[in-house]
Design a protein around this motif. Structure first.
Motif, PDB file in Angstrom:
ATOM      1  N   LEU A   1       0.841  -1.213   0.000  1.00 50.30           N
ATOM      2  CA  LEU A   1       0.000   0.000   0.000  1.00 50.30           C
ATOM      3  C   LEU A   1       0.867   1.252   0.000  1.00 50.30           C
ATOM      4  O   LEU A   1       0.570   2.231  -0.696  1.00 50.30           O
ATOM      5  CB  LEU A   1      -0.941  -0.008   1.216  1.00 50.30           C
ATOM      6  N   ASP A   2       1.953   1.227   0.793  1.00 52.46           N
ATOM      7  CA  ASP A   2       2.870   2.389   0.818  1.00 52.46           C
ATOM      8  C   ASP A   2       3.468   2.603  -0.576  1.00 52.46           C
ATOM      9  O   ASP A   2       3.570   3.738  -1.048  1.00 52.46           O
ATOM     10  CB  ASP A   2       3.999   2.164   1.837  1.00 52.46           C
ATOM     11  N   ALA A   3       3.837   1.516  -1.211  1.00 49.57           N
ATOM     12  CA  ALA A   3       4.423   1.631  -2.558  1.00 49.57           C
ATOM     13  C   ALA A   3       3.392   2.217  -3.526  1.00 49.57           C
ATOM     14  O   ALA A   3       3.719   3.046  -4.378  1.00 49.57           O
ATOM     15  CB  ALA A   3       4.898   0.270  -3.044  1.00 49.57           C
ATOM     16  N   LEU A   4       2.138   1.823  -3.352  1.00 53.90           N
ATOM     17  CA  LEU A   4       1.075   2.332  -4.236  1.00 53.90           C
ATOM     18  C   LEU A   4       0.899   3.842  -4.056  1.00 53.90           C
ATOM     19  O   LEU A   4       0.740   4.594  -5.030  1.00 53.90           O
ATOM     20  CB  LEU A   4      -0.246   1.605  -3.944  1.00 53.90           C
ATOM     21  N   ALA A   5       0.956   4.285  -2.787  1.00 51.78           N
ATOM     22  CA  ALA A   5       0.808   5.723  -2.509  1.00 51.78           C
ATOM     23  C   ALA A   5       1.940   6.502  -3.194  1.00 51.78           C
ATOM     24  O   ALA A   5       1.713   7.564  -3.787  1.00 51.78           O
ATOM     25  CB  ALA A   5       0.830   5.951  -0.999  1.00 51.78           C
ATOM     26  N   LYS A   6       3.138   5.954  -3.136  1.00 51.42           N
ATOM     27  CA  LYS A   6       4.287   6.609  -3.741  1.00 51.42           C
ATOM     28  C   LYS A   6       4.130   6.664  -5.271  1.00 51.42           C
ATOM     29  O   LYS A   6       4.376   7.697  -5.903  1.00 51.42           O
ATOM     30  CB  LYS A   6       5.546   5.811  -3.333  1.00 51.42           C
ATOM     31  N   VAL A   7       3.677   5.561  -5.817  1.00 46.43           N
ATOM     32  CA  VAL A   7       3.508   5.490  -7.275  1.00 46.43           C
ATOM     33  C   VAL A   7       2.495   6.532  -7.748  1.00 46.43           C
ATOM     34  O   VAL A   7       2.628   7.089  -8.844  1.00 46.43           O
ATOM     35  CB  VAL A   7       3.058   4.060  -7.697  1.00 46.43           C
ATOM     36  N   ALA A   8       1.506   6.839  -6.907  1.00 45.63           N
ATOM     37  CA  ALA A   8       0.476   7.811  -7.305  1.00 45.63           C
ATOM     38  C   ALA A   8       1.120   9.124  -7.744  1.00 45.63           C
ATOM     39  O   ALA A   8       0.661   9.757  -8.691  1.00 45.63           O
ATOM     40  CB  ALA A   8      -0.502   8.035  -6.159  1.00 45.63           C
ATOM     41  N   TYR A   9       2.190   9.512  -7.067  1.00 43.11           N
ATOM     42  CA  TYR A   9       2.835  10.799  -7.398  1.00 43.11           C
ATOM     43  C   TYR A   9       4.058  10.660  -8.280  1.00 43.11           C
ATOM     44  O   TYR A   9       4.409  11.578  -9.004  1.00 43.11           O
ATOM     45  CB  TYR A   9       3.179  11.539  -6.098  1.00 43.11           C
TER      46      TYR A   9
ATOM     47  N   TRP B   1      -6.545  -5.792  -8.360  1.00 46.81           N
ATOM     48  CA  TRP B   1      -5.452  -5.168  -9.125  1.00 46.81           C
ATOM     49  C   TRP B   1      -5.272  -5.815 -10.492  1.00 46.81           C
ATOM     50  O   TRP B   1      -4.634  -5.251 -11.361  1.00 46.81           O
ATOM     51  CB  TRP B   1      -4.123  -5.259  -8.341  1.00 46.81           C
ATOM     52  N   ARG B   2      -5.763  -7.002 -10.647  1.00 43.09           N
ATOM     53  CA  ARG B   2      -5.705  -7.734 -11.913  1.00 43.09           C
ATOM     54  C   ARG B   2      -4.276  -7.911 -12.402  1.00 43.09           C
ATOM     55  O   ARG B   2      -3.943  -7.511 -13.525  1.00 43.09           O
ATOM     56  CB  ARG B   2      -6.598  -7.073 -13.001  1.00 43.09           C
ATOM     57  N   LEU B   3      -3.426  -8.469 -11.567  1.00 41.84           N
ATOM     58  CA  LEU B   3      -2.052  -8.742 -11.971  1.00 41.84           C
ATOM     59  C   LEU B   3      -1.845 -10.254 -12.025  1.00 41.84           C
ATOM     60  O   LEU B   3      -1.914 -10.933 -11.002  1.00 41.84           O
ATOM     61  CB  LEU B   3      -1.060  -8.124 -10.990  1.00 41.84           C
ATOM     62  N   GLY B   4      -1.634 -10.759 -13.223  1.00 37.14           N
ATOM     63  CA  GLY B   4      -1.374 -12.186 -13.402  1.00 37.14           C
ATOM     64  C   GLY B   4      -0.215 -12.371 -14.353  1.00 37.14           C
ATOM     65  O   GLY B   4       0.368 -11.388 -14.834  1.00 37.14           O
ATOM     66  N   TYR B   5       0.121 -13.605 -14.619  1.00 35.55           N
ATOM     67  CA  TYR B   5       1.227 -13.855 -15.541  1.00 35.55           C
ATOM     68  C   TYR B   5       1.221 -15.305 -15.989  1.00 35.55           C
ATOM     69  O   TYR B   5       0.572 -16.155 -15.373  1.00 35.55           O
ATOM     70  CB  TYR B   5       2.577 -13.528 -14.886  1.00 35.55           C
TER      71      TYR B   5
ATOM     72  N   ALA C   1       0.210  -0.466 -15.375  1.00 35.15           N
ATOM     73  CA  ALA C   1       1.624  -0.158 -15.083  1.00 35.15           C
ATOM     74  C   ALA C   1       1.847   0.312 -13.632  1.00 35.15           C
ATOM     75  O   ALA C   1       2.784  -0.165 -12.974  1.00 35.15           O
ATOM     76  CB  ALA C   1       2.145   0.882 -16.080  1.00 35.15           C
ATOM     77  N   PRO C   2       1.014   1.227 -13.108  1.00 36.23           N
ATOM     78  CA  PRO C   2       1.279   1.685 -11.732  1.00 36.23           C
ATOM     79  C   PRO C   2       1.167   0.550 -10.714  1.00 36.23           C
ATOM     80  O   PRO C   2       1.907   0.505  -9.724  1.00 36.23           O
ATOM     81  CB  PRO C   2       0.192   2.737 -11.465  1.00 36.23           C
ATOM     82  N   LEU C   3       0.251  -0.380 -10.975  1.00 34.89           N
ATOM     83  CA  LEU C   3       0.045  -1.466 -10.017  1.00 34.89           C
ATOM     84  C   LEU C   3       1.185  -2.491 -10.091  1.00 34.89           C
ATOM     85  O   LEU C   3       1.580  -3.067  -9.082  1.00 34.89           O
ATOM     86  CB  LEU C   3      -1.314  -2.128 -10.256  1.00 34.89           C
ATOM     87  N   GLN C   4       1.714  -2.689 -11.284  1.00 39.45           N
ATOM     88  CA  GLN C   4       2.906  -3.564 -11.400  1.00 39.45           C
ATOM     89  C   GLN C   4       4.040  -2.959 -10.575  1.00 39.45           C
ATOM     90  O   GLN C   4       4.712  -3.654  -9.807  1.00 39.45           O
ATOM     91  CB  GLN C   4       3.362  -3.683 -12.857  1.00 39.45           C
ATOM     92  N   GLU C   5       4.229  -1.640 -10.746  1.00 43.71           N
ATOM     93  CA  GLU C   5       5.321  -0.964 -10.035  1.00 43.71           C
ATOM     94  C   GLU C   5       5.159  -1.132  -8.515  1.00 43.71           C
ATOM     95  O   GLU C   5       6.117  -1.452  -7.805  1.00 43.71           O
ATOM     96  CB  GLU C   5       5.319   0.529 -10.418  1.00 43.71           C
TER      97      GLU C   5
END
Ligand code: GLN
Length: 392
Positions: A45-53, A239-243, A267-271
């Motif tokens: 979640l912290d990483a997601l907040a950072k990615v937002a900006y 988040w819909r991240l699969g592979y 892309a932001p969610l992968q990051e």
């Protein structure tokens, strides 16, 4: 109105996801569609907040952001026991759902056959139909969910292009043993076919069972497409991240299918999720601990109520036998779907009718899941105990 394609007339919407809509309508406790009601790990979640900006907010490389693929290659390389090339052997998809669709479309021509166990996760039927492939069903027989290897050989003799193995299995919680996987794998090698595995519950395998990757078995990497997702492992189903992971030639084909189906996963969610892929082993041990406790709590609750159920070796699903209820006069002629609708309205707990997973005419099983907070599990058990009154 012009006519729609024949294709859309050949399957229904997902019953799993329909049950969620009905559950929400009645405000029931939703133990139908499997997803957790608790938060993802704080680091993610912290990483997601950072990615937002800080971004990225535009497309990543179509088959997955480089750092995401590199982290995946490391983590899954450990599971499969070989070095995975992040550029040539991975396609990042929109959830496990797209990875499965992409895998089937990559190996099947219209008219090809594909072996599917029954019960099966309902997407596989649609994956086959949308690819023009025809499923050959092999029963996993309740209550043990064992199978007859000779029926799989029959399927390959009929020219099946591949077999789909969900391990651990949704909905029945079966964890395939090394011997079972070797048996299936040997047939795939003998008949020069593919194995498509769906391993999204790989980290929910309860002792003494172990998760074995089909792709890790001798000779099997070249014949296996491993489909997986971050949804369950990091509690990020939205988040819909699969592979998918596979040999280079297969992945080359799958990259093209994926490119035109969806272009790419967010892309932001992968990051933001890379931090999760780099978690130490202790994270996965903790997750398994958590689900082991939930499983005990839920199964104990069902036992105390007197509801008959299987003991899942993996996943967070339980199959409950409702035959005793269907024998009561007030449920005469009820389908399992009608019984589930009754449960939502009168008991306040949502389940998935088993018939949506079985090829055979099974009407006496329903699927519940326990990916819920302790409080919610306790409340669900309290509500379900009202059903037991009917049997007295
Ligand atoms: N795998 C989950 C289930 O079986 C749901 C997945 C989905 O709906 N995409 O309930």
């Amino acid at each position: 109105m012009p006519k729609l394609s024949d294709r859309v007339g050949t399957f229904t919407d997902s019953v799993i996801r329909r049950m969620t809509r009905i559950s929400d309508e009645y405000g029931a406790i939703n133990l139908s569609q499997g997803f957790p009601d608790f938060d993802p790990p704080k680091e993610i979640l912290d990483a997601l907040a950072k990615v937002a900006y800080e971004g990225p907010h535009q497309y990543s490389v179509t088959y997955g952001a480089e750092n995401f693929r590199e982290a995946l290659a490391k983590k899954q390389g450990r599971a499969i026991g070989r070095t995975i090339d992040p550029d040539k052997e991975i396609v990042v998809t929109c959830g496990g759902t797209e990875s499965m669709m992409c895998a089937v479309m990559t190996i099947c021509n219209p008219g090809d056959k594909i072996i599917v166990f029954s019960p099966f996760y309902e997407n596989y039927g649609a994956d086959a139909i949308l690819s023009g492939a025809e499923p050959i069903y092999v029963p996993l027989v309740p209550p043990e969910y064992n199978f007859d290897l000779s029926l799989i050989e029959d399927g390959f003799r009929q020219g099946a292009k591949g077999i789909i193995v969900c391990n651990p299995s949704n909905p029945c919680g079966k964890v395939f043993t090394r011997e079972e996987l070797m048996g299936i794998g040997q047939l795939a090698l003998q008949y020069d076919a593919f194995v498509i595995t769906d391993e999204v519950y790989e980290h929910m395998v309860y002792a003494p069972n172990h998760h074995v990757c089909m792709a890790s078995l001798p000779g099997m990497y070249e014949h296996t497409i491993t489909c997986n997702s971050l949804s369950k492992t990091y509690s990020i189903t939205g988040w819909r991240l699969g592979y998918l992971i596979g040999p280079e030639e297969v992945v080359e084909g799958a990259k093209k299918v994926h490119d035109f189906l969806t272009v790419g996963a967010p892309a932001p969610l992968q990051e933001a999720a890379v931090v999760g892929l780099n978690f130490p082993q202790s994270y996965y041990d903790g997750l398994l601990d958590l689900y082991t406790r939930k499983r005990s709590r839920f199964l104990d609750g069902l036992d105390k109520i007197g509801l008959k159920h299987n003991i899942p070796e993996g996943t967070y699903f339980v199959m409950v036998d409702i035959q005793d209820f269907l024998n009561l006069p007030q449920f005469a002629g009820y389908s399992d779907l009608e019984f589930c609708e009754w449960m939502i309205r009168e008991i306040g707990v949502a389940a998935v009718p088993g018939s949506s997973f079985f090829r055979e005419p099974v009407n006496n099983l329903i699927r519940l899941h326990f990916a819920r907070s302790e409080e919610t599990i306790n409340e669900a058990i309290r509500r379900l105990s009202r059903m037991a009154e009917l049997l007295k």
